[in-house]
Design an enzyme around this catalytic site. Sequence first.
Site, PDB file in Angstrom:
ATOM      1  N   ASP A  28      46.620  59.379  35.737  1.00 38.54           N
ATOM      2  CA  ASP A  28      46.116  58.370  34.134  1.00 38.54           C
ATOM      3  C   ASP A  28      45.958  59.905  33.505  1.00 38.54           C
ATOM      4  OD1 ASP A  28      44.455  56.966  33.284  1.00 38.54           O
ATOM      5  OD2 ASP A  28      43.239  56.320  35.218  1.00 38.54           O
TER       6      ASP A  28
HETATM    7  C1  BGC Z   1      42.400  54.555  32.346  1.00 41.61           C
HETATM    8  C2  BGC Z   1      43.285  53.943  31.648  1.00 41.61           C
HETATM    9  C3  BGC Z   1      44.091  53.873  30.753  1.00 41.61           C
HETATM   10  C4  BGC Z   1      44.016  55.670  30.273  1.00 41.61           C
HETATM   11  C5  BGC Z   1      44.854  55.405  28.038  1.00 41.61           C
HETATM   12  C6  BGC Z   1      42.023  55.891  30.814  1.00 41.61           C
HETATM   13  O1  BGC Z   1      40.681  56.511  31.412  1.00 41.61           O
HETATM   14  O2  BGC Z   1      41.662  54.936  33.499  1.00 41.61           O
HETATM   15  O3  BGC Z   1      43.436  52.839  32.376  1.00 41.61           O
HETATM   16  O4  BGC Z   1      45.518  53.726  30.559  1.00 41.61           O
HETATM   17  O5  BGC Z   1      42.780  56.240  30.136  1.00 41.61           O
HETATM   18  O6  BGC Z   1      43.587  55.329  27.815  1.00 41.61           O
END
Ligand code: BGC
Length: 759
Positions: free
Chosen positions: A262
């Site tokens: 993530d």
């Molecule tokens: C989130 C993810 C997301 C990523 C990219 C993160 O803060 O937890 O779900 O895909 O950001 O935007």
Amino acid sequence: MKRLLVLTASLLAAFASYAQPQLGKDKIEDVIAAMTLQEKVNLLHGCGMAFGEVKFPGTAGSTYAIPRLGIPSVYMADGPHRLVMTPTRPFDSQVYNTTELPSELTIASSFDVDAAYKAGELIGQEVSDYGLDILLAPGINLLRTSLGGRNGEYYSEDPVHAGVIAAAYINGVQSKNIGVALKHFAVNNQETNRNANDAIVGQRALRELYLRNFEIAVKQSNPWSIMTSYNKVNGEYVCESRFFNEDVLRKEWGFQGLVMSDWNAGRDAVLSIKAGNDMLQPGQDKQRAAILEAAQNGSLSMELVDLSVRRVLEFVLKCNTFKGYEYPNETDLKAHSRLAREIGANSVVLLKNQDEVLPFEGVKNVALYGTTSYDIVPAGMGFGATGHGYYCVSLVEGLRKAGYNVEKSLIGPYQAHIAAENRKNYPNGLPPFSITAPLRADEFVPEASVLEANVAANDVAVITFGRACGEGADRKKEHFYLTEKEQELIKAVSQAYHAAGKKVVVLLNVVSAVETASWKDSVDGILCIFQPGCETGNAVADVLSGKVNPSGRLPQTFQVNYGDALADANFPYDYTFDMSIFARAYSGGSAKDAAERAQRDEAPVLKKNVDYTNYEEGVYVGYRYFTTFGKEVSYPFGYGLSYTDFAYELVSSSMDKDNCSMTVKVTNTGKKAGREVVQAYVNAPKGTMKKPLRELKAFAKTGLLQPGESQEITLTWETGLNASYSEKKAAWELAKGKYTLMICKDAQSPAVLQAVHKF
Ligand code: BGC
């Protein structure tokens, strides 16, 4: 001369690419062998989030390109319910709108794998049409409590339900040659301190609940990639854990794809690569430096670097960008809106229908109460919803288009009230998007004389309550309950309308479960609409008018009080975490944030439910607890009414070492066409472990059955799904004895059909 130069340049270029192995033409090993170490390290990182003068502004990121080896960047955007991309671009007059589908939880409440597949196909089509490659979705973590900040972005409190719906959605997306990143692997059930929280969970609950949803989705849909979660599990960051990424995901489940972190997850980049988390997103200089150094000094083996590089390349090879797909750069928004409406209506859950108040009959004039009636919440908040879709059909508009008159005298006062509340809650103006639980305008209760006039002029009252939430913060205990003003509104409206023999219907436009037990007796009808996306007003009007017969079922128990579920105590239900969301990540934020992060990492005294969370409830999450221990709930998991009735007949059932199966005949015995959700649960023999009284094993939805019409539905599941995980043996145990296969209307009501099999 100029010609000669051009000729020489192109010959050189041709020679260069001839001499250098090219991705897709030459063997992957040769392409990898031709890379410098720095290039390899770069490939293991994203290229940052896409802001400014970039190809796809406002998207989540891309992969590293090495043009001399024929390796392009491929492009990723968030989902799950909308392709998240800034609709306008500098020096470009085109508008890049994308469809806002119902939220994941809403789609899950349809209990309809075809709807989930179609939703996936739709969003996959948009990603493809606009030239991107990967959708960062779906999120499938379990709804462990009613307050999880991302509940609306997830599917269910039950792992089979979540896994099967997710697999259908993924198959839909990937049918368009768009890859998914199935997220957030694993045990990401709270947002409070999500970048460092340690989920302390036993192996049994881990296997039977928090991994099982992922296992089902991986095995049934073969996702191109998996995104590891921010949190730790049992002391280890998941992105840094070989147990999760190699032992379970790859060795046990046979996952072949790429694992990415993530955005800014984890602490130790080298450990992530060692653990089989191949790509660090969005990629930081200090991570690149650490991996380079470790590879140079031998503490990170070249073999592991090459393995992850290979996985990145295999991933790139599948992508449309690599294949040179010439995308139309526009998408069929009209057709997609129609599907959003269909799925939205298909997902509505009818919780109460006293004296058949619904569908509206003889109703022409409708009075709308509740601030949310004039400020509907189409979907969740957070990166998955950065800026809502390009339009949203309001409730007023939806009802008017369906031919109803909406009480005009209420509109102005409600709008003025909402504007005043927003000025109070957001003195600097409403944020363009919010990644923390946004403050909703509190309720407005019209005066008695106004209500009296409304009652005289209208046939029915509709009250809407809304809750919004999303990534970055959990809901608090108080958000589970209606506010005093909301309670007051129900009382005032119900008394006024009931005194005149008129009815009151409540719409729950909520992000996950809310309290209903204390007030449900005061109203005649309740529809839980969750968050149906851009077509909310139309989808709801379809159900109120009877154009669509509601067939959704609750994907989560609506408990009586917060605190009733075993997990509730072990959750930060009353805690405000005040470090900025970005600062909680690997780096960033102010010096104070950095100091606090360091202190949290080192802290000798850790705070319960913030730094660590004990999953003391074990496997007794959601209905597994309430049903097993006979605890009262307001509405159980799987619950939902219809405007018609259905009768069930058992055609056959079987259980052998491979599969269990039940075939049932469902007949519409009522007066209206409708669809029924068929749910199969199992009561398994104890063996060496205590077990939930029943567990969902399979479900399906009938087609639209006309009155008197029947359909045979066969539900089949692997016998292994009846097993429990023995921590003592560190293995699955399929106990010998009596298995009761049941068809139930929901997770709590007595079975409508059952068959006993000795095994
Ligand atoms: C989130 C993810 C997301 C990523 C990219 C993160 O803060 O937890 O779900 O895909 O950001 O935007």
